[in-house]
Every structure is written in C-alpha cells, then in structure tokens.
Design a protein around this motif. Structure first.
Motif, PDB file in Angstrom:
ATOM      1  N   THR A   1       0.066  -7.518   5.943  1.00 24.00           N
ATOM      2  CA  THR A   1      -1.154  -7.853   5.195  1.00 24.00           C
ATOM      3  C   THR A   1      -0.994  -7.646   3.694  1.00 24.00           C
ATOM      4  O   THR A   1      -1.980  -7.502   2.983  1.00 24.00           O
ATOM      5  CB  THR A   1      -2.323  -6.992   5.705  1.00 24.00           C
ATOM      6  OG1 THR A   1      -1.966  -5.610   5.620  1.00 24.00           O
ATOM      7  CG2 THR A   1      -2.673  -7.340   7.131  1.00 24.00           C
TER       8      THR A   1
ATOM      9  N   ARG B   1      -1.201  -8.056   0.086  1.00 24.74           N
ATOM     10  CA  ARG B   1      -2.131  -8.973  -0.567  1.00 24.74           C
ATOM     11  C   ARG B   1      -1.847  -9.059  -2.061  1.00 24.74           C
ATOM     12  O   ARG B   1      -1.434  -8.077  -2.689  1.00 24.74           O
ATOM     13  CB  ARG B   1      -3.580  -8.491  -0.376  1.00 24.74           C
ATOM     14  CG  ARG B   1      -3.976  -8.134   1.047  1.00 24.74           C
ATOM     15  CD  ARG B   1      -3.946  -9.342   1.975  1.00 24.74           C
ATOM     16  NE  ARG B   1      -4.833 -10.400   1.518  1.00 24.74           N
ATOM     17  CZ  ARG B   1      -6.132 -10.494   1.868  1.00 24.74           C
ATOM     18  NH1 ARG B   1      -6.686  -9.578   2.660  1.00 24.74           N
ATOM     19  NH2 ARG B   1      -6.858 -11.486   1.431  1.00 24.74           N
TER      20      ARG B   1
ATOM     21  N   VAL C   1      -8.932   3.277   1.610  1.00 24.85           N
ATOM     22  CA  VAL C   1      -7.673   2.954   0.955  1.00 24.85           C
ATOM     23  C   VAL C   1      -7.645   3.705  -0.362  1.00 24.85           C
ATOM     24  O   VAL C   1      -8.689   3.880  -1.003  1.00 24.85           O
ATOM     25  CB  VAL C   1      -7.562   1.426   0.688  1.00 24.85           C
ATOM     26  CG1 VAL C   1      -6.351   1.086  -0.151  1.00 24.85           C
ATOM     27  CG2 VAL C   1      -7.517   0.643   1.997  1.00 24.85           C
TER      28      VAL C   1
ATOM     29  N   THR D   1      -6.975   3.634  -4.175  1.00 28.92           N
ATOM     30  CA  THR D   1      -6.816   2.650  -5.239  1.00 28.92           C
ATOM     31  C   THR D   1      -6.238   3.323  -6.480  1.00 28.92           C
ATOM     32  O   THR D   1      -6.626   4.435  -6.832  1.00 28.92           O
ATOM     33  CB  THR D   1      -8.157   1.993  -5.601  1.00 28.92           C
ATOM     34  OG1 THR D   1      -9.038   2.971  -6.168  1.00 28.92           O
ATOM     35  CG2 THR D   1      -8.811   1.374  -4.370  1.00 28.92           C
TER      36      THR D   1
ATOM     37  N   PRO E   1      -2.878   3.508   3.269  1.00 28.10           N
ATOM     38  CA  PRO E   1      -2.435   2.473   2.329  1.00 28.10           C
ATOM     39  C   PRO E   1      -2.835   2.798   0.891  1.00 28.10           C
ATOM     40  O   PRO E   1      -3.815   3.510   0.638  1.00 28.10           O
ATOM     41  CB  PRO E   1      -3.166   1.213   2.817  1.00 28.10           C
ATOM     42  CG  PRO E   1      -3.671   1.539   4.181  1.00 28.10           C
ATOM     43  CD  PRO E   1      -3.895   3.014   4.206  1.00 28.10           C
TER      44      PRO E   1
ATOM     45  N   TRP F   1      -3.527   0.747  -2.841  1.00 24.62           N
ATOM     46  CA  TRP F   1      -3.817  -0.547  -3.448  1.00 24.62           C
ATOM     47  C   TRP F   1      -3.650  -0.417  -4.962  1.00 24.62           C
ATOM     48  O   TRP F   1      -4.374   0.341  -5.606  1.00 24.62           O
ATOM     49  CB  TRP F   1      -5.235  -0.943  -3.083  1.00 24.62           C
ATOM     50  CG  TRP F   1      -5.752  -2.249  -3.604  1.00 24.62           C
ATOM     51  CD1 TRP F   1      -5.147  -3.123  -4.446  1.00 24.62           C
ATOM     52  CD2 TRP F   1      -7.028  -2.837  -3.289  1.00 24.62           C
ATOM     53  NE1 TRP F   1      -5.929  -4.214  -4.688  1.00 24.62           N
ATOM     54  CE2 TRP F   1      -7.100  -4.061  -3.980  1.00 24.62           C
ATOM     55  CE3 TRP F   1      -8.091  -2.426  -2.485  1.00 24.62           C
ATOM     56  CZ2 TRP F   1      -8.223  -4.886  -3.908  1.00 24.62           C
ATOM     57  CZ3 TRP F   1      -9.208  -3.249  -2.405  1.00 24.62           C
ATOM     58  CH2 TRP F   1      -9.271  -4.466  -3.112  1.00 24.62           C
TER      59      TRP F   1
ATOM     60  N   TRP G   1      -0.967  -1.763   0.087  1.00 25.12           N
ATOM     61  CA  TRP G   1      -1.954  -2.736   0.567  1.00 25.12           C
ATOM     62  C   TRP G   1      -1.801  -4.048  -0.173  1.00 25.12           C
ATOM     63  O   TRP G   1      -1.852  -5.127   0.410  1.00 25.12           O
ATOM     64  CB  TRP G   1      -3.361  -2.179   0.382  1.00 25.12           C
ATOM     65  CG  TRP G   1      -4.450  -3.045   0.953  1.00 25.12           C
ATOM     66  CD1 TRP G   1      -4.982  -2.979   2.218  1.00 25.12           C
ATOM     67  CD2 TRP G   1      -5.132  -4.124   0.284  1.00 25.12           C
ATOM     68  NE1 TRP G   1      -5.950  -3.959   2.374  1.00 25.12           N
ATOM     69  CE2 TRP G   1      -6.064  -4.660   1.216  1.00 25.12           C
ATOM     70  CE3 TRP G   1      -5.046  -4.686  -0.988  1.00 25.12           C
ATOM     71  CZ2 TRP G   1      -6.904  -5.735   0.885  1.00 25.12           C
ATOM     72  CZ3 TRP G   1      -5.875  -5.753  -1.313  1.00 25.12           C
ATOM     73  CH2 TRP G   1      -6.799  -6.261  -0.382  1.00 25.12           C
TER      74      TRP G   1
END
Length: 429
Positions: free
Chosen positions: A26, A28, A229, A231, A273, A275, A309
C-alpha cells in the motif's frame, strides 16, 4: 563517531515476518492540495470547476492521494455552530477527488497553514479560550471532528481524518503541558474515530519541534503512539538543516529517511507505519536547480525504510504572488506554478514514483541500530546539528543503514528481534 556495544553473527528474524518479505503493497504517493486560485481563501467562494482543474493536474502526475484543509473559522464560526454549507464544500471536494482517481486525507482543525494561524473569533480577544485546555473549546473541536467524520466516512476514497495541521504551532498562544497535550489528543482522536469506518485512519500531526525541541509539550511519544499512523514533517529548514549542511548535502537528501527511522524508535509497536506527510523543496534552502534531485533522493531514500505508509509532497501549487505577506519560501513550494504549469520538480517526482511502482523496493531489516539516549530537555541532540543526528548520518555515509534505538530498549532482546536488530552501537562525542 560510533562504538560497537552488541553484535551477533546473524540478524534475528522478527516474529511472523520473513526478511525477504514483499514490499508494503500500500505504499502511497500524494501531495498536499493547495488551491491554485486564492490559496486556502478559495474556501470563501469554493468553485468546483477550479478544484476539478487542479485535481486533474495532480492526478496527471500519477499521484494517488491528496491531503486537504478547510479553515476552522469557516467551519465553526461559533463554538456551537458548525456550518453545513462548509461541510458540504469539503464533501464536494472529496467527491471531485474521487472523479480524478484520488483518495483523500482530511485535516479537521485549521489551525495553522503556511505561516498563518486561523482561529475562530470565539477563541480570541476577550473571548479567549486556550484551545488545548479549555474543556468547552476542546469539546467544540471534538464535535467538529465527529461532524466531519459523519459527513465523509461513507466516501470510499476517504483515507481518514487528521485532527489538524501541525497543531503544535499553536502552543505559543495556548500554553500547555505534556499531560494536557496527551489528554487533548486522546479526546480528539476518540471523537474522530466515532464516525469513521473500519480501515479509515484517525491521525494527528506536529511540526519538527515535537521531535527535536527541548521540553516542547508535544512529544515524540505522542506522535509515535497516538493515532493509527505516525506522521512526520521533515522540513529542511528545521534546525537550519539545509543551511548547516548544504542544499545538496547527504544530510538533506536523507532527512526524510532519518525522520522515518527516528519515528519508528519511539513507537511501542515495531510494525506501526510511518507517513512522511510533508516534505518539500523550499527556496532558498533548496535552490530551484537542485529541487528535482532533492525530490528524487528524498523519495527513494524514504522508500527504503520498512513500514513506510507513503510520501505526501508539500505542495501541489505555488502561492500566487498577488497574495501578500507570506514568507518567501511559501511562494515556491508547489509542483505546479501559480498558473498551473508543471515545474521540473513535478516531472522528477512523477518519474521517480513511476519507477518505484514499476520496480518496488523491498526494504530489509536494519540490523545495526544507533542508540539514542536523551531526555525531554536534551531532545535537540537528535535534530540537525545535534551529536546524535551527526553520528547517524556518519554511519549512513559509511554504507550502514542504521535504525534508531532508544537507550531504554537496548537490552530488550524480544524488542530487538521484533525490529530485526542484531548489532547496537553507541554515539561517541
């Protein structure tokens, strides 16, 4: 410099995972959406056709998602009034993104955007309420997030709901303790989750002071343990990174990778994850001529991290120079200029993403970990210019792919095994 403290002949295999495991399916790649016409003031007179044009340009680069921001004063002009028309605008934008083939992450409480703060009047002047600690102000924000979740959750292209953009930018005018921040984040995350569907994310974000700022009330632990997640927003101007090391330096090109590994160290779940939710090439920190190479290196180096992520670039479109009073760097951050033409950095980013999709990287466990020993009052050692940061970059330059390991976990064999760590080293001053 570093010194070995532990080693084994062979790295342990994390439970339930093979070292040769396939890359995250996944992964992204997207962009933070800044409307080309009128910047975020476009929400005052939202034009679906203008948004449709912007989104088509973004999708044309091969990106798969956007992150969007409405303005808090327009959504909630009174503590007990959430404007249906403003929520409908946001829903319309999510639908337009779906038409363009884009998924959407929605930030709720704005909050802070590009050097401007947006407070509803009911939080200001003689009405002043501390947005982090006043119970009624916190409940009002929680209700806004419940409302947004309820209005948007049935959209299949909704990634999820984030509390707001870099809310820790507001601490200067809203003094708060770490414990109060934790309560605030827990309350708002719970509110966001009430209306979301399974698989949709509830997250929060902070600028780099949460990671590098000594005694900053937003902590690495909060970033890495609250929400679904972690960040990170690894900006090259934080702690003067680009000026300190140079715009085309090894340190600058590996900053997002480092931020991802630092974030993983503070998580209690080794599989959580991360991001890279904001990164960009601000002039003059990154001259325009260096921006394409910076974008390519940033994405490739971050993609080599396990548990990534995705990467979301800041931002889609330059701020038009007819708008006044922005810091200079804010006018040049877009992948597209203010008339909608793609810049060289857009081509570089699109080409790099296409390469990664055609031939994905398979990140391997980082078997060497550099031990981070700091307190809330000495967190700056892990930021650009800090002794730990420089030691990590020194190892990376030597060809190592170091993980970051908190000192308190250096003796936990189960934890080390879960992360695939076989060897630990200590920074040496």
């Amino acid at each position: 410099m570093v010194v070995d403290t532990f080693s084994e002949d062979k790295p342990p295999t994390p439970p339930g995972r093979r070292p040769e495991e396939d890359p995250i399916p996944t992964l992204r790649f997207g962009v933070n959406y800044t409307p080309r016409r009128g910047w975020f003031h476009a929400w005052h007179d939202f034009d679906p056709q203008h948004a449709r044009e912007d989104l088509a340009q973004i999708a044309g680069l091969g990106l798969d998602h956007i992150r969007v921001f409405h303005l808090w004063p327009l959504l909630q002009p009174n503590r007990t009034l959430i404007r249906t028309a403003a929520v409908d605008q946001l829903a319309r934008l999510v639908d337009l993104a779906a038409e363009a083939g884009l998924d959407v992450m929605v930030d709720g409480v704005q909050g802070h955007l590009s050097s401007f703060d947006f407070y509803p009047e009911w939080t200001r002047s003689w009405h002043h309420r501390n947005v982090f600690t006043d119970p009624e102000a916190v409940e009002a924000q929680a209700e806004l997030l419940r409302t947004l979740a309820g209005a948007l959750a049935d959209r299949p292209n909704l990634i999820g709901l984030q509390l707001g953009n870099e809310l820790n930018n507001l601490v200067e005018h809203n003094p708060v303790t770490t414990a109060e921040v934790d309560h605030y984040l827990d309350t708002l995350l719970a509110a966001a989750r009430e209306g979301l569907r399974p698989g949709q994310l509830a997250t929060h974000s902070a600028y780099d002071a949460a990671w590098y700022g000594d005694d900053h009330p937003f902590t690495p632990e909060a970033s890495a343990r609250k929400g679904d997640v972690t960040t990170v927003h690894p900006w090259v101007f934080s702690a003067d990174c680009a000026r300190r090391y140079g715009p085309a330096s090894f340190e600058v090109q590996h900053l997002a990778e480092y931020a991802t590994e630092l974030a993983k160290a503070y998580a209690t779940d080794p599989s959580r994850p991360v991001w890279v939710q904001e990164t960009g090439a601000p002039e003059p920190h990154i001259p325009a001529a260096d921006a394409p190479a910076f974008a390519r290196a940033t994405v490739l180096n971050a993609a080599a991290c396990q548990g990534l992520w995705g990467v979301t670039w800041w931002c889609s479109h330059d701020v038009d120079r007819s708008l006044a009073d922005y810091p200079e760097l804010e006018y040049t951050l877009g992948l597209f200029d203010s008339v909608g033409h793609p810049k060289p950095i857009a081509t570089a980013l699109a080409d790099t993403i296409a390469e990664l999709r055609a031939k994905p990287i398979s990140p391997q466990p980082r078997t060497t970990a550099l031990v981070l020993d700091c307190t809330p009052s000495t967190r700056s050692v892990s930021g650009p210019g800090g002794t730990y940061f420089d030691a990590w970059m020194h190892l990376r330059k030597q060809g190592e792919r170091p993980a970051v390991l908190l000192a308190e976990r250096a003796g936990d064999k189960g934890y080390l095994a879960a992360r695939g760590i076989a060897r630990t080293v200590q920074p040496r001053g």
